[in-house]
Enzyme design. Structure first.
Site, PDB file in Angstrom:
ATOM      1  N   THR A  62      -7.194   3.804  -1.229  1.00  0.00           N
ATOM      2  CA  THR A  62      -6.906   2.345  -0.943  1.00  0.00           C
ATOM      3  C   THR A  62      -8.073   1.193  -1.330  1.00  0.00           C
ATOM      4  O   THR A  62      -7.823   0.263  -2.215  1.00  0.00           O
ATOM      5  CB  THR A  62      -6.660   1.716   0.556  1.00  0.00           C
ATOM      6  OG1 THR A  62      -5.533   2.573   0.587  1.00  0.00           O
ATOM      7  CG2 THR A  62      -6.426   0.624   0.759  1.00  0.00           C
TER       8      THR A  62
ATOM      9  N   ASP B 156       0.908  -1.119  -0.049  1.00  0.00           N
ATOM     10  CA  ASP B 156      -0.008  -0.043   0.032  1.00  0.00           C
ATOM     11  C   ASP B 156       0.948   1.408  -0.044  1.00  0.00           C
ATOM     12  O   ASP B 156       1.840   1.277   0.938  1.00  0.00           O
ATOM     13  CB  ASP B 156      -0.954  -0.013   1.262  1.00  0.00           C
ATOM     14  CG  ASP B 156      -2.172   0.885   1.173  1.00  0.00           C
ATOM     15  OD1 ASP B 156      -1.944   2.079   0.831  1.00  0.00           O
ATOM     16  OD2 ASP B 156      -3.275   0.431   1.301  1.00  0.00           O
TER      17      ASP B 156
ATOM     18  N   ASN C  77     -13.121   5.476  -0.082  1.00  0.00           N
ATOM     19  CA  ASN C  77     -12.823   4.684   1.148  1.00  0.00           C
ATOM     20  C   ASN C  77     -14.148   4.882   2.085  1.00  0.00           C
ATOM     21  O   ASN C  77     -14.344   4.357   3.025  1.00  0.00           O
ATOM     22  CB  ASN C  77     -11.619   5.080   1.846  1.00  0.00           C
ATOM     23  CG  ASN C  77     -10.403   4.608   1.174  1.00  0.00           C
ATOM     24  OD1 ASN C  77     -10.377   3.625   0.500  1.00  0.00           O
ATOM     25  ND2 ASN C  77      -9.208   5.066   1.726  1.00  0.00           N
TER      26      ASN C  77
HETATM   27  P1  AMP Z   1      -5.218   4.717   2.548  1.00  0.00           P
HETATM   28  O1  AMP Z   1      -5.016   5.827   3.292  1.00  0.00           O
HETATM   29  O2  AMP Z   1      -6.565   4.948   1.622  1.00  0.00           O
HETATM   30  O3  AMP Z   1      -4.123   4.086   1.608  1.00  0.00           O
HETATM   31  O4  AMP Z   1      -5.908   3.148   3.579  1.00  0.00           O
HETATM   32  C1  AMP Z   1      -4.721   2.672   3.934  1.00  0.00           C
HETATM   33  C2  AMP Z   1      -5.256   1.788   5.248  1.00  0.00           C
HETATM   34  O5  AMP Z   1      -6.456   0.838   4.615  1.00  0.00           O
HETATM   35  C3  AMP Z   1      -4.296   1.016   5.903  1.00  0.00           C
HETATM   36  O6  AMP Z   1      -3.463   1.389   6.762  1.00  0.00           O
HETATM   37  C4  AMP Z   1      -5.161  -0.232   6.680  1.00  0.00           C
HETATM   38  O7  AMP Z   1      -5.393  -0.372   7.821  1.00  0.00           O
HETATM   39  C5  AMP Z   1      -6.237  -0.087   5.730  1.00  0.00           C
HETATM   40  N1  AMP Z   1      -6.838  -1.353   5.145  1.00  0.00           N
HETATM   41  C6  AMP Z   1      -6.263  -1.972   4.183  1.00  0.00           C
HETATM   42  N2  AMP Z   1      -6.830  -3.096   3.770  1.00  0.00           N
HETATM   43  C7  AMP Z   1      -8.078  -3.351   4.497  1.00  0.00           C
HETATM   44  C8  AMP Z   1      -8.811  -4.164   4.826  1.00  0.00           C
HETATM   45  N3  AMP Z   1      -8.985  -5.108   3.801  1.00  0.00           N
HETATM   46  N4  AMP Z   1     -10.027  -3.847   5.566  1.00  0.00           N
HETATM   47  C9  AMP Z   1      -9.809  -2.741   6.570  1.00  0.00           C
HETATM   48  N5  AMP Z   1      -8.789  -1.744   6.389  1.00  0.00           N
HETATM   49  C10 AMP Z   1      -8.113  -1.964   5.500  1.00  0.00           C
HETATM   50 ZN    ZN Z   2      -3.660   2.862  -0.218  1.00  0.00          ZN
HETATM   51 ZN    ZN Z   3      -3.044   5.801   2.605  1.00  0.00          ZN
END
Ligand code: AMP
Ligand code: ZN
Ligand code: ZN
Length: 424
Positions: A86, A50, A107
């Protein structure tokens, strides 16, 4: 003119030798008639790191990923869908669908026909299959007689279209990377017939470091190298399971990361009382729903107020984003320019109190910004060697992965021609 026969034989021998040399060279490059693995024996491990920005590979020189890239295919960047967040992008990668078609438009979102607010921490809401459209590759594979396993992936915890991967785990970001890798190897060591042909693996360290410290920080480098060691552990585990000749790694990230600055803050309180709106999404894409239902009043309060915040009614979102009029998009949307952050007075005050000079980094911006591009490496016996490609969109990965394990893809928005040249 006639050549003497000794001279002719010599010429033929030289031509034969040159042809043989060429064939060996081509095979080494992975583009010759090599003994490639049949698709029905191939395994794909899809790894998401990620928030790995496209340039980390060269900047941080992680040994395992660099080796896999050299031995396989890599792209100079992987272009995400907008917003470069994400959940929407992970789900595009496994379905080959645009956000408008798979339904995970952010998200954080709401839908007129589904109760609750979709968000990463709202487990019960995430588990509602009505959010998740399309056919994720683990289901495509299982429907065609293969076994699939998800060591975390957005969507993998939900029964989508009435099914789920045989193996999956409840998301827990506290589960150490080492244990994620061990779980994957355990699945790979299952006997033929029970062993998955498609597996996912997810790491969040690099995204976390990018948010907290920014993409140019030492912490981002450390996180990248830490995850690289975990991938190294996986490669060693695959070897110990005797599967090196069958495993194809598809290593991606969902988006990149842009540096923030306290000089580039858009404070919502400057334009409206945050208590008068339901703020479904914050930064860098604001999703607003006025509590009194007066969209026009709130729209007028925000429109053209800040030079780096572009405000639209739901129906007016520019066509390039592909989301205009989508029922899961908030009635008012504000999109910040790259590097700008939408925040509240409460949050900026907190930053200043903690004397954090750098608010770190974020993503979610227009997918055409170079900083939003992610990672793409594909390496293994079904893939060409030493190929470097121009950036392409993550929407095409579903078809590629289906082709590697020899399954028929479901209807999707990708074009198989974009990735066909990567296959041996
Ligand atoms: P973002 O800031 O959009 O990149 O979101 C990243 C965060 O998404 C990570 O720190 C994870 O904690 C969360 N995340 C990733 N996969 C999952 C999942 N399958 N279920 C819940 N949270 C997730
Ligand atoms: Zn992400
Ligand atoms: Zn992020």
């Amino acid at each position: 003119m006639e050549l003497p026969s000794a001279c002719l034989n010599y010429t033929l021998a030289v031509i034969r030798r040159i042809a043989l040399g060429l064939l060996i060279a081509l095979a080494a490059l992975g583009c010759g008639p090599s003994q490639s693995l049949p698709a029905d024996r191939a395994i794909v491990i899809l790894i998401s790191i990620d928030g790995w920005r496209w340039d980390y590979l060269e900047r941080f020189s992680p040994p395992t990923l660099s080796r896999l890239a050299t031995e396989g295919v890599r792209a100079e960047g992987l272009i995400p869908q907008f917003p470069s967040k994400t959940f929407p992008n992970h789900y595009t990668i496994v379905t080959g669908l645009t956000l408008a078609h798979h339904g995970i438009v952010s998200n954080n979102m709401q839908a007129p026909d589904i109760p609750g607010t979709f968000s990463m921490s709202n487990r019960d809401v995430l588990a509602d299959p009505r959010w998740w459209g399309g056919d994720p590759i683990w289901n495509t594979a299982e429907r065609q007689g293969k076994v699939a396993a998800a060591m975390f992936w957005p969507g993998s915890e939900t029964r989508i279209g009435g099914r789920q991967a045989t193996f999956w785990r409840d998301f827990d970001d506290d589960l150490p990377n080492h244990e994620r890798v061990s779980q994957l190897i355990e699945w790979l060591k299952l006997p033929e017939g029970k062993r998955p042909s498609f597996l996912t693996l997810y790491f969040s360290d690099v995204d976390n470091a990018g948010h907290r410290w920014g993409p140019d920080s030492e912490q981002a480098r450390e996180a990248a190298l830490r995850v690289d060691r975990s991938v190294g552990e996986l490669v060693a585990g695959v070897a110990s399971a005797g599967l090196t000749e069958r495993v194809n790694y598809v290593i991606v990230s969902d988006h990149g990361m842009a540096a923030l600055s306290l000089d580039r803050m858009i404070v919502v309180d400057d334009y409206l009382d945050p208590a008068t709106a339901e703020i479904v999404d914050w930064a860098p894409v604001l999703g607003l729903s006025p509590k009194d239902g007066d969209v026009e009043k709130m729209y007028a309060a925000l429109k053209n107020q800040h030079p780096h915040l572009h405000v639209y009614r739901r129906d007016e979102i520019p066509a390039v984003y592909g989301l205009a009029g989508h029922p899961r998009v908030a009635p008012i949307v504000g999109i910040a320019d790259e590097g700008w952050y939408i925040t509240s007075k409460t949050e900026t005050d907190r930053w200043l109190q903690h004397e954090r000079n750098s608010p770190g980094g974020t993503h979610g911006y227009d997918a055409r910004a170079k900083s939003m591009q992610g990672l793409f490496i594909a390496s293994g016996p079904r893939l060409r060697r030493g190929l470097i490609l121009k950036p392409f969109e993550n929407i095409h990965l579903y078809n590629l992965m289906c082709a590697v394990i020899g399954i028929e893809p479901s209807k999707n928005d990708g074009d198989p021609a974009v990735t066909a040249g990567m296959l041996r």
